[in-house]
Design a protein around this motif. Sequence first.
Motif, PDB file in Angstrom:
ATOM      1  N   SER A  97      -1.338  -7.111   1.240  1.00 43.06           N
ATOM      2  CA  SER A  97      -2.315  -5.863   1.317  1.00 43.06           C
ATOM      3  C   SER A  97      -1.846  -4.776   2.404  1.00 43.06           C
ATOM      4  O   SER A  97      -1.890  -3.743   1.892  1.00 43.06           O
ATOM      5  CB  SER A  97      -3.544  -6.514   1.682  1.00 43.06           C
ATOM      6  OG  SER A  97      -4.348  -5.402   1.595  1.00 43.06           O
ATOM      7  N   LYS A  98      -1.282  -5.400   3.589  1.00 39.67           N
ATOM      8  CA  LYS A  98      -1.121  -4.055   4.528  1.00 39.67           C
ATOM      9  C   LYS A  98      -0.062  -3.425   3.930  1.00 39.67           C
ATOM     10  O   LYS A  98       0.033  -2.321   4.135  1.00 39.67           O
ATOM     11  CB  LYS A  98      -0.492  -4.944   5.907  1.00 39.67           C
ATOM     12  CG  LYS A  98      -0.004  -4.258   6.761  1.00 39.67           C
ATOM     13  CD  LYS A  98      -1.130  -3.482   7.657  1.00 39.67           C
ATOM     14  CE  LYS A  98      -0.813  -2.761   8.870  1.00 39.67           C
ATOM     15  NZ  LYS A  98      -1.876  -2.208   9.667  1.00 39.67           N
ATOM     16  N   ILE A  99       1.247  -3.955   3.320  1.00 40.49           N
ATOM     17  CA  ILE A  99       2.198  -3.137   2.993  1.00 40.49           C
ATOM     18  C   ILE A  99       1.796  -2.641   1.474  1.00 40.49           C
ATOM     19  O   ILE A  99       2.241  -1.185   1.138  1.00 40.49           O
ATOM     20  CB  ILE A  99       3.488  -4.309   2.207  1.00 40.49           C
ATOM     21  CG1 ILE A  99       3.875  -4.951   3.781  1.00 40.49           C
ATOM     22  CG2 ILE A  99       4.639  -3.196   1.873  1.00 40.49           C
ATOM     23  CD1 ILE A  99       4.207  -4.219   5.048  1.00 40.49           C
ATOM     24  N   TYR A 100       0.904  -3.176   0.761  1.00 38.96           N
ATOM     25  CA  TYR A 100       0.442  -2.521  -0.563  1.00 38.96           C
ATOM     26  C   TYR A 100      -0.114  -1.234  -0.099  1.00 38.96           C
ATOM     27  O   TYR A 100      -0.272  -0.089  -0.834  1.00 38.96           O
ATOM     28  CB  TYR A 100      -0.579  -3.365  -1.262  1.00 38.96           C
ATOM     29  CG  TYR A 100      -0.990  -2.933  -2.387  1.00 38.96           C
ATOM     30  CD1 TYR A 100      -0.384  -3.328  -3.787  1.00 38.96           C
ATOM     31  CD2 TYR A 100      -2.148  -1.982  -2.650  1.00 38.96           C
ATOM     32  CE1 TYR A 100      -1.107  -3.002  -5.055  1.00 38.96           C
ATOM     33  CE2 TYR A 100      -2.653  -1.652  -3.860  1.00 38.96           C
ATOM     34  CZ  TYR A 100      -1.990  -2.091  -5.087  1.00 38.96           C
ATOM     35  OH  TYR A 100      -2.588  -1.618  -6.184  1.00 38.96           O
ATOM     36  N   HIS A 101      -1.023  -1.036   0.878  1.00 35.37           N
ATOM     37  CA  HIS A 101      -1.797   0.060   1.342  1.00 35.37           C
ATOM     38  C   HIS A 101      -0.808   1.177   2.145  1.00 35.37           C
ATOM     39  O   HIS A 101      -0.992   2.247   2.073  1.00 35.37           O
ATOM     40  CB  HIS A 101      -3.090   0.046   1.966  1.00 35.37           C
ATOM     41  CG  HIS A 101      -4.048  -0.712   1.214  1.00 35.37           C
ATOM     42  ND1 HIS A 101      -4.269  -2.127   1.125  1.00 35.37           N
ATOM     43  CD2 HIS A 101      -5.048  -0.231   0.444  1.00 35.37           C
ATOM     44  CE1 HIS A 101      -5.248  -2.497   0.250  1.00 35.37           C
ATOM     45  NE2 HIS A 101      -5.499  -1.384  -0.168  1.00 35.37           N
ATOM     46  N   GLU A 102       0.024   0.574   2.686  1.00 36.40           N
ATOM     47  CA  GLU A 102       1.261   1.286   3.500  1.00 36.40           C
ATOM     48  C   GLU A 102       1.950   2.265   2.368  1.00 36.40           C
ATOM     49  O   GLU A 102       2.343   3.379   2.505  1.00 36.40           O
ATOM     50  CB  GLU A 102       2.144   0.716   4.321  1.00 36.40           C
ATOM     51  CG  GLU A 102       1.588   0.251   5.545  1.00 36.40           C
ATOM     52  CD  GLU A 102       2.539  -0.491   6.622  1.00 36.40           C
ATOM     53  OE1 GLU A 102       1.972  -1.148   7.767  1.00 36.40           O
ATOM     54  OE2 GLU A 102       3.690  -0.861   6.181  1.00 36.40           O
ATOM     55  N   LEU A 103       2.022   1.561   1.256  1.00 40.56           N
ATOM     56  CA  LEU A 103       2.813   2.628   0.052  1.00 40.56           C
ATOM     57  C   LEU A 103       1.968   3.134  -0.735  1.00 40.56           C
ATOM     58  O   LEU A 103       2.235   3.801  -1.707  1.00 40.56           O
ATOM     59  CB  LEU A 103       3.528   1.287  -0.822  1.00 40.56           C
ATOM     60  CG  LEU A 103       4.652   0.257  -0.095  1.00 40.56           C
ATOM     61  CD1 LEU A 103       5.080  -0.551  -1.305  1.00 40.56           C
ATOM     62  CD2 LEU A 103       5.851   1.388   0.089  1.00 40.56           C
ATOM     63  N   SER A 104       0.498   3.048  -0.098  1.00 35.49           N
ATOM     64  CA  SER A 104      -0.405   3.832  -1.006  1.00 35.49           C
ATOM     65  C   SER A 104      -0.583   3.675  -2.281  1.00 35.49           C
ATOM     66  O   SER A 104      -0.837   4.519  -3.247  1.00 35.49           O
ATOM     67  CB  SER A 104      -0.206   5.443  -0.569  1.00 35.49           C
ATOM     68  OG  SER A 104      -0.113   5.790   0.591  1.00 35.49           O
TER      69      SER A 104
END
Length: 576
Positions: A97-104
């Motif tokens: 989820s952290k990376i998912y949201h860093e990728l917007s």
Amino acid sequence: MFLRKEKRKGRIYLSIVQGYREKGTGKSKQKTIETLGYLDELEKIYPNPIAHFLEVAKRMSDEYNDIHKPISIEIFPDQKLASGDNLVKNFGYAALSKIYHELSLDSFFQSRQRNLNIKFNLNSVFKLLVYARVILPCSKKSTFENKDRFFDRTEFSIDDVYRALTYFSDYEKELQKWIHERIVRNYGRDTSVLYYDVTNYYFEIDKQDNIRKKGVSKEHRPDPIIQMGLFIDNNGLPVSYDLFPGNTNDVLTLRPALKNAKKELGTDKIIIVADKGINSGDNIYYALSGKNGYVISMSIRGANQEVKDFVLDENGYINKGDDYKFKSRCCPREIKVSLLSGKKKSIHIDEKQVVFYSEKYAKRAKAEREAILSKSHDLIVSPGKYTKATSYGAAKYVKHLEYDKKTGEILESKSLLEINQDLIDEESKFDGYYLIVTSEMEKTSEEIIDIYRGLWKIEESFKITKSNLTARPVYVSSENHICAHFMTCFVALTILRILEMKIGRKYSVNQIVESIRKSNYTHIEQNYYALGYFDDVLKTLGDATSIDFSLKYRTLSEIKKNTGNSIVRKQNTTTN
């Protein structure tokens, strides 16, 4: 927590400090929680800095005590579970989820949903499909049935999932470009070299259609397949992918895939690295005419005699120990290029040829041939056990084989079946030798070899999609649903590769996946959950993502702060 006031160079310096007992010794220690600054400078901001930060220290202390104070929970020994109850939920996907949201990615789908007249949330469906592809890879139906294994809200039906797949396929190229731009912005992208390869995924069906065609399967299966061409960058991060009908020859996939990749990257020059399956005059000419470069292996056994003599000639080799050597030469080569008329035109190009020999590779080639020859001997003894499909590989070492053109069955031969020893002797001469051709004339032989060896990154990426992500067999059937399936697989692979990069590749993707699958919270009572697993991989992931994977007890709200840690912040940002 308390406010510490200490003299520094005749001035008063303020900081908030916490006292604690050292483990083992029990000695009283202090650690600085927050440095505040010099009192005379703080007086310019606050009317009474001492009073203000005394209150801040007290509030921080109260909050700390609230979090760490013991909790009493009532347990009823006769309490039973109802049929279908599952109190275990995965927490490891918080790293995804952290990376998912860093990728917007949430912003990507939210901005596109504004123009759609649908009641379900596209982003919620896509998140579930991506997270489940890593944590619980299975069919779309099973994914929906297991949605409660995650802490995210899933207010949609199974019909909504299938409806969403159609929309996702419409965004296939857009999403790849979006992810590329965020990788450049957030992590940096090295596109000086791009690795390209093709693999295929099978469908457990008999009937072919527009995209699912019978072709040369990597698993040697007779089922219809689909081809995927994938580019990754020099850091091992996926760049783009394209899908092709299963009967498409590997060599024909590079040009359209390169065209799409270069359009997304916007770079002046790309050095394409690929194996000999992509080596053709048309591909090399296409790369050069687009001002790109190439580092591609070339079949020695299929080369002309002059090249074979060059490879086996000991003159010019530089030895690196007893089991490795290399040499190179710059020379012109004639390639055949297809014209619009369908005819072939000969064109001369200048390129560098680099050949290297590895004793380790020679032993591996010999072992692989021995395994095939074992099957070849069995084929000679019991030809009725095999068909043209099942004798794949072993048949080339057997003389006088004949097949029924309709059934593929091996026919009774007029001549005695025997091993082709001449072919074995000829092939064995080149065990351990690799020939690389390249446009990069200025690079040293060792640089070219190192670049080519980077192909393992893309081979490993395919292995991840097929094993860890279980991307095949594919259980959806319509073309747009198939496209959506591979879209979620691509995003899941990208997120895992970014996590791997964030932790400095201390652990492999396989280790990351194994650990986050084991990180689960179990509901105890009321609003409290207990964690049941922790290891060094999760500690490393936690340090890289600022997520504590070791906290044994959490409330539901605390868990959701981690599994959806960037949602509120991202929803308040402007989307492109």
